[in-house]
Design a protein around this motif. Structure first.
Motif, PDB file in Angstrom:
ATOM      1  N   UNK A  19     -14.641  78.126 -28.357  1.00 20.72           N
ATOM      2  CA  UNK A  19     -13.347  78.694 -28.713  1.00 20.72           C
ATOM      3  C   UNK A  19     -12.769  79.278 -27.434  1.00 20.72           C
ATOM      4  N   UNK A  20     -11.451  79.384 -27.377  1.00 22.97           N
ATOM      5  CA  UNK A  20     -10.858  79.892 -26.162  1.00 22.97           C
ATOM      6  C   UNK A  20      -9.483  80.486 -26.378  1.00 22.97           C
ATOM      7  N   UNK A  21      -9.030  81.195 -25.359  1.00 23.13           N
ATOM      8  CA  UNK A  21      -7.679  81.741 -25.314  1.00 23.13           C
ATOM      9  C   UNK A  21      -7.262  81.811 -23.850  1.00 23.13           C
ATOM     10  N   UNK A  22      -6.223  82.574 -23.540  1.00 22.63           N
ATOM     11  CA  UNK A  22      -5.728  82.637 -22.163  1.00 22.63           C
ATOM     12  C   UNK A  22      -6.742  83.239 -21.191  1.00 22.63           C
ATOM     13  N   UNK A  23      -7.561  84.165 -21.672  1.00 24.66           N
ATOM     14  CA  UNK A  23      -8.485  84.877 -20.796  1.00 24.66           C
ATOM     15  C   UNK A  23      -9.849  84.208 -20.668  1.00 24.66           C
ATOM     16  N   UNK A  24     -10.410  83.696 -21.778  1.00 21.95           N
ATOM     17  CA  UNK A  24     -11.799  83.255 -21.789  1.00 21.95           C
ATOM     18  C   UNK A  24     -12.000  81.962 -22.560  1.00 21.95           C
ATOM     19  N   UNK A  25     -13.108  81.297 -22.251  1.00 22.18           N
ATOM     20  CA  UNK A  25     -13.665  80.249 -23.087  1.00 22.18           C
ATOM     21  C   UNK A  25     -15.066  80.725 -23.451  1.00 22.18           C
ATOM     22  N   UNK A  26     -15.403  80.674 -24.746  1.00 22.98           N
ATOM     23  CA  UNK A  26     -16.720  81.085 -25.214  1.00 22.98           C
ATOM     24  C   UNK A  26     -17.386  79.888 -25.863  1.00 22.98           C
ATOM     25  N   UNK A  27     -18.552  79.531 -25.360  1.00 20.74           N
ATOM     26  CA  UNK A  27     -19.336  78.447 -25.917  1.00 20.74           C
ATOM     27  C   UNK A  27     -20.512  79.054 -26.662  1.00 20.74           C
ATOM     28  N   UNK A  28     -20.899  78.453 -27.769  1.00 18.33           N
ATOM     29  CA  UNK A  28     -21.983  79.015 -28.560  1.00 18.33           C
ATOM     30  C   UNK A  28     -22.918  77.958 -29.101  1.00 18.33           C
ATOM     31  N   UNK A  29     -24.122  78.419 -29.469  1.00 27.38           N
ATOM     32  CA  UNK A  29     -25.154  77.553 -30.027  1.00 27.38           C
ATOM     33  C   UNK A  29     -26.133  78.429 -30.799  1.00 27.38           C
ATOM     34  N   UNK A  30     -26.561  78.003 -31.998  1.00 26.23           N
ATOM     35  CA  UNK A  30     -27.584  78.779 -32.707  1.00 26.23           C
ATOM     36  C   UNK A  30     -28.884  78.787 -31.895  1.00 26.23           C
ATOM     37  N   UNK A  31     -29.565  79.935 -31.864  1.00 27.10           N
ATOM     38  CA  UNK A  31     -30.784  80.011 -31.068  1.00 27.10           C
ATOM     39  C   UNK A  31     -32.049  80.168 -31.905  1.00 27.10           C
ATOM     40  N   UNK A  32     -31.926  80.347 -33.212  1.00 32.48           N
ATOM     41  CA  UNK A  32     -33.103  80.471 -34.060  1.00 32.48           C
ATOM     42  C   UNK A  32     -33.862  81.768 -33.887  1.00 32.48           C
ATOM     43  N   UNK A  33     -33.267  82.754 -33.246  1.00 37.34           N
ATOM     44  CA  UNK A  33     -33.916  84.049 -33.036  1.00 37.34           C
ATOM     45  C   UNK A  33     -33.122  85.124 -33.773  1.00 37.34           C
ATOM     46  N   UNK A  74     -27.224  83.707 -32.046  1.00 37.00           N
ATOM     47  CA  UNK A  74     -26.360  82.803 -31.280  1.00 37.00           C
ATOM     48  C   UNK A  74     -26.592  83.013 -29.785  1.00 37.00           C
ATOM     49  N   UNK A  75     -26.671  81.903 -29.054  1.00 38.80           N
ATOM     50  CA  UNK A  75     -26.617  81.945 -27.599  1.00 38.80           C
ATOM     51  C   UNK A  75     -25.162  81.721 -27.205  1.00 38.80           C
ATOM     52  N   UNK A  76     -24.650  82.562 -26.314  1.00 38.06           N
ATOM     53  CA  UNK A  76     -23.249  82.482 -25.893  1.00 38.06           C
ATOM     54  C   UNK A  76     -23.149  82.321 -24.386  1.00 38.06           C
ATOM     55  N   UNK A  77     -22.197  81.530 -23.960  1.00 37.52           N
ATOM     56  CA  UNK A  77     -21.829  81.463 -22.555  1.00 37.52           C
ATOM     57  C   UNK A  77     -20.336  81.763 -22.483  1.00 37.52           C
ATOM     58  N   UNK A  78     -19.979  82.757 -21.684  1.00 40.00           N
ATOM     59  CA  UNK A  78     -18.583  83.167 -21.530  1.00 40.00           C
ATOM     60  C   UNK A  78     -18.112  82.727 -20.153  1.00 40.00           C
TER      61      UNK A  78
END
Length: 115
Positions: A19-33, A74-78
């Motif tokens: 998902x994203x907007x003007x400031x950021x893009x956030x990528x996600x993935x379930x991590x099972x933790x 969730x694992x996130x990368x910003x």
């Protein structure tokens, strides 16, 4: 609560749920933790000066610290899309909080409960 290895970052990038907007893009993935993990990627192209890049990373980590309970599992990368300073800091934090809520809605909570 951090993504450290290249494999951990790669698995989030490969899923391509973002998902994203003007400031950021956030990528996600379930991590099972039970907890959430965060990775922040701020390249030199975003802000030429290290001081600006570090400010962006500190801002992202602090907001993640406050939102980590809601992001469990969730694992996130910003990835910032543009530089921001103290003047725009509040708007950037609000934009990132909104993205965290949107990415949370894309994945089921661990244990099957919904927020």
């Amino acid at each position: 609560m951090r993504l450290l290895k290249t494999d951990e970052y790669s698995s989030v990038f490969n899923l391509r749920c973002s998902v994203g907007n003007d400031f950021f893009q956030v990528l996600g993935r379930p991590n099972g933790m039970d907890g959430a993990r965060l990775g922040v990627v701020v390249g030199r192209r975003t802000d030429r000066r290290a001081v600006g890049r570090n400010y962006i990373k500190r801002t992202v980590r602090e907001l993640f610290r406050h939102e980590a309970v809601q992001l469990a599992g969730i694992d996130l990368v910003v990835r910032p899309r543009r530089a921001f300073g103290r003047a725009e800091g509040a708007a950037a934090r609000a934009a990132l909080a909104q993205l965290f809520r949107r990415i949370r809605g894309r994945f089921p909570l661990p244990g099957g409960a919904d927020v």
